[in-house]
Scaffold this active site. Structure first.
Site, PDB file in Angstrom:
ATOM      1  N   TYR A  90       9.983  -3.569   4.056  1.00 51.33           N
ATOM      2  CA  TYR A  90       9.904  -4.507   2.937  1.00 51.33           C
ATOM      3  C   TYR A  90      11.047  -4.223   1.949  1.00 51.33           C
ATOM      4  CZ  TYR A  90       5.583  -5.636   5.266  1.00 51.33           C
ATOM      5  OH  TYR A  90       4.680  -6.018   6.222  1.00 51.33           O
ATOM      6  N   PRO A 105      -3.335   1.884   1.905  1.00 52.77           N
ATOM      7  CA  PRO A 105      -3.338   0.448   1.583  1.00 52.77           C
ATOM      8  C   PRO A 105      -3.366  -0.407   2.846  1.00 52.77           C
ATOM      9  CG  PRO A 105      -1.190   1.449   1.113  1.00 52.77           C
ATOM     10  CD  PRO A 105      -2.133   2.567   1.406  1.00 52.77           C
ATOM     11  N   LEU A 151      -2.589   7.807  12.411  1.00 53.46           N
ATOM     12  CA  LEU A 151      -3.451   8.350  13.464  1.00 53.46           C
ATOM     13  C   LEU A 151      -4.016   9.725  13.106  1.00 53.46           C
ATOM     14  CD1 LEU A 151      -1.939   7.109  16.839  1.00 53.46           C
ATOM     15  CD2 LEU A 151      -4.012   6.352  15.669  1.00 53.46           C
TER      16      LEU A 151
HETATM   17  C1  FMN Z   1      -5.115  -4.006   8.607  1.00 52.80           C
HETATM   18  C2  FMN Z   1      -3.960  -3.165   8.140  1.00 52.80           C
HETATM   19  C3  FMN Z   1      -3.234  -3.545   7.027  1.00 52.80           C
HETATM   20  C4  FMN Z   1      -2.188  -2.747   6.537  1.00 52.80           C
HETATM   21  N1  FMN Z   1      -1.556  -3.083   5.373  1.00 52.80           N
HETATM   22  C5  FMN Z   1      -0.701  -2.201   4.787  1.00 52.80           C
HETATM   23  C6  FMN Z   1      -0.236  -2.401   3.467  1.00 52.80           C
HETATM   24  O1  FMN Z   1      -0.624  -3.332   2.761  1.00 52.80           O
HETATM   25  N2  FMN Z   1       0.649  -1.490   2.968  1.00 52.80           N
HETATM   26  C7  FMN Z   1       1.061  -0.392   3.691  1.00 52.80           C
HETATM   27  O2  FMN Z   1       1.853   0.393   3.200  1.00 52.80           O
HETATM   28  N3  FMN Z   1       0.589  -0.167   4.927  1.00 52.80           N
HETATM   29  C8  FMN Z   1      -0.299  -1.023   5.472  1.00 52.80           C
HETATM   30  N4  FMN Z   1      -0.842  -0.737   6.688  1.00 52.80           N
HETATM   31  C9  FMN Z   1      -0.534   0.559   7.312  1.00 52.80           C
HETATM   32  C10 FMN Z   1      -1.618   1.598   6.930  1.00 52.80           C
HETATM   33  O3  FMN Z   1      -1.645   1.796   5.532  1.00 52.80           O
HETATM   34  C11 FMN Z   1      -1.376   2.938   7.631  1.00 52.80           C
HETATM   35  O4  FMN Z   1      -0.182   3.491   7.153  1.00 52.80           O
HETATM   36  C12 FMN Z   1      -1.296   2.776   9.150  1.00 52.80           C
HETATM   37  O5  FMN Z   1      -2.364   1.964   9.619  1.00 52.80           O
HETATM   38  C13 FMN Z   1      -1.331   4.129   9.865  1.00 52.80           C
HETATM   39  O6  FMN Z   1      -2.491   4.837   9.513  1.00 52.80           O
HETATM   40  P1  FMN Z   1      -3.815   4.860  10.489  1.00 52.80           P
HETATM   41  O7  FMN Z   1      -3.359   5.328  11.837  1.00 52.80           O
HETATM   42  O8  FMN Z   1      -4.754   5.821   9.802  1.00 52.80           O
HETATM   43  O9  FMN Z   1      -4.365   3.463  10.526  1.00 52.80           O
HETATM   44  C14 FMN Z   1      -1.857  -1.547   7.210  1.00 52.80           C
HETATM   45  C15 FMN Z   1      -2.561  -1.197   8.363  1.00 52.80           C
HETATM   46  C16 FMN Z   1      -3.627  -1.959   8.815  1.00 52.80           C
HETATM   47  C17 FMN Z   1      -4.407  -1.499  10.012  1.00 52.80           C
END
Ligand code: FMN
Length: 355
Positions: free
Chosen positions: A181, A23, A300
């Site tokens: 949250y 998300p 990541l």
């Molecule tokens: C633009 C953006 C918005 C995000 N919004 C949410 C969110 O609405 N809910 C949530 O649980 N995590 C949110 N996250 C965290 C991501 O879901 C994810 O857990 C985090 O980016 C780590 O994963 P990644 O390294 O693959 O990006 C957000 C991250 C990004 C980059």
């Protein structure tokens, strides 16, 4: 045989693979109603081969929005705006999920690219936030502590939102119990100083989350997969711990959750977090307890082989990625290509399938 590209069945739903879209808030809704941006943003990942796309943190009440531009699902109009997005995701072969959320003391803040930072004043569309205790997140306005009637109303709001989400066609519901949250604020002793049934012991701190799981399961029915995202550590002295996370994960599944989506952090500004490829995978593995509790890993995980290895190692049952999908909305097609997995490509893209 790739595990990443093998199907996964949860309750009545079979997902075509285990590489999912995490998300991600877009801060682009109007009065909580999702827009054309959300449609394009979310459906591109379905064309790109995702097994499951979980739509951003979506507020169950207006005061639960992180910013005034967050998506919501507390009205029928908001529900109806989600429905065509869900349908378009289905048309492209993916499943659609929604993250039901309340931002608690981290609500009513400016969106990331606003000119200002911190809490939005009432005169500019902000509101008084609520939390387990009247303890502010550093730099944000002080919240009001919820009373028992306020807690009861929140449980009902989550259940109503779940019903609307199912009516909009969503296949998966996820509760946002992470990143500082509201539901996470109840879990952590750093933000929860209550001396009633909702504070103190781990059982009391988890009581609201478990009540919400019960109410959402009841509202959604027995067939809908329910995920819970948790922060498995606060990365801070005196905070929520991985051992507590494993315990809460067990309780959550006993109450009707199907998968724990293991993230971390976000509760306090002074967290000490060390970030590296797959940095949260050990937390997922610890909550999974050798396969007793289904979990997903996130954080990541950006490459096909890396994602596959997490599953081969038995550290998780599925992979969420966030930012890699923003860099490449066809991440799953590319990953399948790299792993030599024979997945169905959109016929329009078939010329890119093998060579
Ligand atoms: C633009 C953006 C918005 C995000 N919004 C949410 C969110 O609405 N809910 C949530 O649980 N995590 C949110 N996250 C965290 C991501 O879901 C994810 O857990 C985090 O980016 C780590 O994963 P990644 O390294 O693959 O990006 C957000 C991250 C990004 C980059």
């Amino acid at each position: 045989m790739s595990i990443l590209f093998s199907p996964l069945t949860i309750r009545s739903l079979t997902l075509r693979n285990r590489l999912w879209v995490s998300p991600m808030c877009m801060y682009s809704a109007e009065d909580g109603v999702v827009q054309e941006w959300h449609h394009t943003h979310l459906t591109q990942f379905a064309s790109g081969g995702a097994g499951l796309i979980i739509a951003e943190a979506t507020a169950v009440v207006p005061e639960g929005r992180i910013s005034p531009r967050d998506a919501g699902i507390w009205t029928d109009e908001q529900r109806d705006a989600w429905a065509p997005i869900v349908e378009a995701i289905h048309d492209r072969g993916a499943a659609a999920g929604i993250q039901l959320a309340h931002a608690g003391r981290k609500a009513s803040t400016w969106w990331p690219w606003a000119d200002e930072q911190g809490s939005v004043p009432a005169a500019q569309g902000g509101w008084t936030t609520v939390a387990p205790s009247a303890i502010a997140f550093q730099g944000f306005a002080e919240p009001e502590a919820l009373d028992t009637a306020g807690i009861d109303a929140l449980v009902t709001a989550f259940a109503d939102a779940a019903k609307r989400a199912v009516d909009a066609g969503f296949d998966v519901l996820e509760l946002h119990g992470a990143h500082g949250y509201l539901l996470h604020e109840f879990l952590s002793p750093l933000s929860n100083r209550r001396d009633d049934d909702y504070g103190g012991s781990l059982g009391n701190r988890a009581r609201l989350l478990l009540r919400v799981i019960d109410a959402v399961r009841e509202a959604a029915g027995a067939t809908v997969p329910l995920f819970v995202r948790i922060s498995a550590t606060d990365h801070a002295e005196g905070g929520f711990t991985p051992d507590e996370a494993a315990q809460v994960g067990g309780w959550a599944t006993e109450h009707g959750a199907d998968l724990i989506d293991v993230s971390s952090g976000g509760l306090v500004a002074h967290q000490q977090i060390s970030v590296f490829p797959g940095y949260q995978v050990p937390l997922a593995e610890s909550v999974r307890q050798g396969g007793r509790i289904p979990v997903s890993a996130v954080g990541l995980i950006t490459a096909a082989e890396q994602a596959e290895q997490v599953l081969v190692d038995g550290a998780a049952d599925a992979i969420f990625a966030g930012r890699e999908w923003l860099r490449d909305p066809h991440f799953a097609l590319r990953a399948a290509h790299e792993l030599g997995a024979d997945v169905a490509w959109p016929p329009q893209y078939d010329r890119a399938h093998w060579r």
